[in-house]
Design a protein around this motif. Structure first.
Motif, PDB file in Angstrom:
ATOM      1  N   LEU A 106      51.613 -11.518   4.216  1.00  0.00           N
ATOM      2  CA  LEU A 106      51.302 -11.575   5.232  1.00  0.00           C
ATOM      3  C   LEU A 106      51.125 -11.651   6.420  1.00  0.00           C
ATOM      4  O   LEU A 106      50.228 -11.753   7.464  1.00  0.00           O
ATOM      5  CB  LEU A 106      50.045 -10.857   4.787  1.00  0.00           C
ATOM      6  CG  LEU A 106      49.268 -10.354   3.967  1.00  0.00           C
ATOM      7  CD1 LEU A 106      47.991  -9.370   3.118  1.00  0.00           C
ATOM      8  CD2 LEU A 106      50.438  -9.010   3.814  1.00  0.00           C
ATOM      9  N   HIS A 107      51.465 -13.273   6.861  1.00  0.00           N
ATOM     10  CA  HIS A 107      51.439 -14.268   8.439  1.00  0.00           C
ATOM     11  C   HIS A 107      52.766 -13.417   8.719  1.00  0.00           C
ATOM     12  O   HIS A 107      53.215 -14.115   9.141  1.00  0.00           O
ATOM     13  CB  HIS A 107      51.692 -15.606   7.634  1.00  0.00           C
ATOM     14  CG  HIS A 107      50.276 -15.986   6.967  1.00  0.00           C
ATOM     15  ND1 HIS A 107      50.031 -17.069   6.414  1.00  0.00           N
ATOM     16  CD2 HIS A 107      49.027 -15.359   6.333  1.00  0.00           C
ATOM     17  CE1 HIS A 107      48.981 -17.400   6.211  1.00  0.00           C
ATOM     18  NE2 HIS A 107      48.793 -16.463   5.579  1.00  0.00           N
ATOM     19  N   THR A 108      52.498 -12.320   9.740  1.00  0.00           N
ATOM     20  CA  THR A 108      52.639 -11.963  10.414  1.00  0.00           C
ATOM     21  C   THR A 108      52.289 -10.891  11.516  1.00  0.00           C
ATOM     22  O   THR A 108      51.518 -10.966  11.197  1.00  0.00           O
ATOM     23  CB  THR A 108      53.955 -10.473   9.765  1.00  0.00           C
ATOM     24  OG1 THR A 108      52.914  -9.232   9.134  1.00  0.00           O
ATOM     25  CG2 THR A 108      54.387 -10.914   8.896  1.00  0.00           C
ATOM     26  N   PRO A 109      52.647 -10.937  12.956  1.00  0.00           N
ATOM     27  CA  PRO A 109      52.177 -10.117  14.284  1.00  0.00           C
ATOM     28  C   PRO A 109      51.625  -9.411  13.388  1.00  0.00           C
ATOM     29  O   PRO A 109      49.738  -8.893  13.998  1.00  0.00           O
ATOM     30  CB  PRO A 109      53.022  -9.949  14.878  1.00  0.00           C
ATOM     31  CG  PRO A 109      54.185 -10.732  14.715  1.00  0.00           C
ATOM     32  CD  PRO A 109      54.288 -11.082  12.727  1.00  0.00           C
ATOM     33  N   LEU A 127      39.312  -8.125   3.392  1.00  0.00           N
ATOM     34  CA  LEU A 127      41.083  -7.888   4.085  1.00  0.00           C
ATOM     35  C   LEU A 127      40.898  -9.443   4.526  1.00  0.00           C
ATOM     36  O   LEU A 127      41.905  -9.674   4.699  1.00  0.00           O
ATOM     37  CB  LEU A 127      40.401  -6.901   5.080  1.00  0.00           C
ATOM     38  CG  LEU A 127      42.189  -6.294   5.708  1.00  0.00           C
ATOM     39  CD1 LEU A 127      42.738  -6.131   4.571  1.00  0.00           C
ATOM     40  CD2 LEU A 127      41.954  -5.194   6.465  1.00  0.00           C
ATOM     41  N   LEU A 128      39.937  -9.519   5.265  1.00  0.00           N
ATOM     42  CA  LEU A 128      40.225 -10.756   6.036  1.00  0.00           C
ATOM     43  C   LEU A 128      41.048 -12.293   5.420  1.00  0.00           C
ATOM     44  O   LEU A 128      41.786 -13.224   5.916  1.00  0.00           O
ATOM     45  CB  LEU A 128      39.008 -11.197   6.643  1.00  0.00           C
ATOM     46  CG  LEU A 128      39.127 -12.577   8.691  1.00  0.00           C
ATOM     47  CD1 LEU A 128      40.203 -11.735   9.597  1.00  0.00           C
ATOM     48  CD2 LEU A 128      38.101 -12.657   8.419  1.00  0.00           C
ATOM     49  N   ILE A 129      39.834 -12.579   4.342  1.00  0.00           N
ATOM     50  CA  ILE A 129      40.411 -13.420   3.152  1.00  0.00           C
ATOM     51  C   ILE A 129      41.643 -13.154   2.883  1.00  0.00           C
ATOM     52  O   ILE A 129      42.902 -14.427   2.221  1.00  0.00           O
ATOM     53  CB  ILE A 129      39.568 -13.500   2.385  1.00  0.00           C
ATOM     54  CG1 ILE A 129      38.094 -13.997   2.876  1.00  0.00           C
ATOM     55  CG2 ILE A 129      39.724 -14.242   1.072  1.00  0.00           C
ATOM     56  CD1 ILE A 129      36.762 -13.557   1.960  1.00  0.00           C
ATOM     57  N   LEU A 130      42.233 -11.857   2.383  1.00  0.00           N
ATOM     58  CA  LEU A 130      43.394 -11.874   2.260  1.00  0.00           C
ATOM     59  C   LEU A 130      44.653 -11.549   2.664  1.00  0.00           C
ATOM     60  O   LEU A 130      45.303 -12.690   2.481  1.00  0.00           O
ATOM     61  CB  LEU A 130      43.247 -10.222   1.106  1.00  0.00           C
ATOM     62  CG  LEU A 130      44.371  -9.636   0.612  1.00  0.00           C
ATOM     63  CD1 LEU A 130      44.716 -10.093  -0.859  1.00  0.00           C
ATOM     64  CD2 LEU A 130      44.817  -8.146   0.236  1.00  0.00           C
TER      65      LEU A 130
END
Length: 281
Positions: free
Chosen positions: A56-59, A46-49
């Motif tokens: 997915l670069h949202t708060p 999940l961290l890598i994804l």
């Protein structure tokens, strides 16, 4: 142990772990090892994804990536030592290592609690003491009937009066717990009010699904943690307490990435995009 006059200074502790279950020790080891590997795999995935997919670069996913990182640290602080203990009659941990383990475990647990509160606030916006053991002095028994350096167990072993430290720990736990749970509950009251105003059935269902995963994780984390610490307030550690502790120290970090991603369409879309990229590479 270091002797000084009539006082014997404790330099290490003995962790009994699950040594009172010799008949199923191999089964427990295999089960716990698989759970630990799955925890690392799912949280790292999940961290890598989230890191690789710009959508997915949202708060919200910034919080989730931090939660995955903290879960990895949280579970590793206790699980590695616990797995090592399985094939030892007892496991020795030095005083310094005990303090470090308790500091990491307590810090990650507190941060996870605060992060869940931040996620609750983020959902609302989208829709609408650990170092205390340095003050303890140990000069008597050094056997801990647990698989990690739990602070309540250290209070029992301390030969100094730990009443005020114990009281301070309880007060801080209640303050952080009550404040965080209150913020989460207030957020979800506003969420429910906002959802009731949505007339479209599909949007209402999507809004409920968005919150269900976080509410599930919060419920599991707080109920299991509160149950263990309230039931073991006397300092005793039964077999049930140890298995319950395993649930919130290892099982919940394993379940978190599943809870937050299984019903999450954005995560599923990100996985499809990642699969398409890998085909072209």
């Amino acid at each position: 142990m270091i002797g000084g006059g009539n006082i014997t200074e404790i330099t290490h502790f003995i962790l009994l772990g699950f040594s009172d279950f010799p008949r199923i020790i191999v089964v427990l080891f295999v089960v716990f090892l698989v759970i630990y590997i799955l925890t690392l795999t799912w949280n790292l995935s999940l961290l890598i994804l989230i890191r690789m997919d710009s959508h997915l670069h949202t708060p919200m996913y910034f919080f989730l990536s931090n939660l995955s990182f903290m879960d990895i640290c949280y579970v590793t602080s206790t699980a590695l030592k616990m797995l090592y203990e399985f094939f030892q009659e007892w496991s020795i941990i030095t005083y310094v290592d005990c303090v470090i383990q308790n500091f990491i475990f307590s810090t990650m647990g507190l941060n996870e609690s605060c992060l869940m509160t931040a996620i609750a606030y983020d959902r609302y916006a989208a829709i609408c003491n650990p170092l205390l053991c340095y003050s303890l002095h140990f000069c008597g028994p050094n056997v801990i009937n647990h698989f990690f350096c739990d602070l309540s167990q250290l209070f029992v072993l301390s030969c100094t009066d730990s009443f005020f430290l114990h009281l301070l720990t309880v007060i801080l736990t209640m303050i952080f717990g009550i404040v965080n749970v209150s913020i989460i509950m207030i957020s979800y009251v506003y969420i429910v009010i906002s959802i009731k105003k949505i007339t479209t059935g599909s949007f209402r269902s999507k809004a409920f699904n968005t919150c269900a995963s976080h509410l599930t994780a919060v419920t599991l984390f707080y109920t299991s943690g509160m149950f263990v610490y309230l039931s073991s307030s006397s300092g005793s550690s039964s077999s049930f307490d140890r298995f319950a502790s395993f649930f919130y120290t290892v099982m919940i970090p394993m379940l978190n990435p599943l809870i937050y991603s299984l019903r999450n369409q954005e995560i599923k879309d990100a996985l499809r995009r990642l699969q398409k990229k890998s085909r072209y590479c």
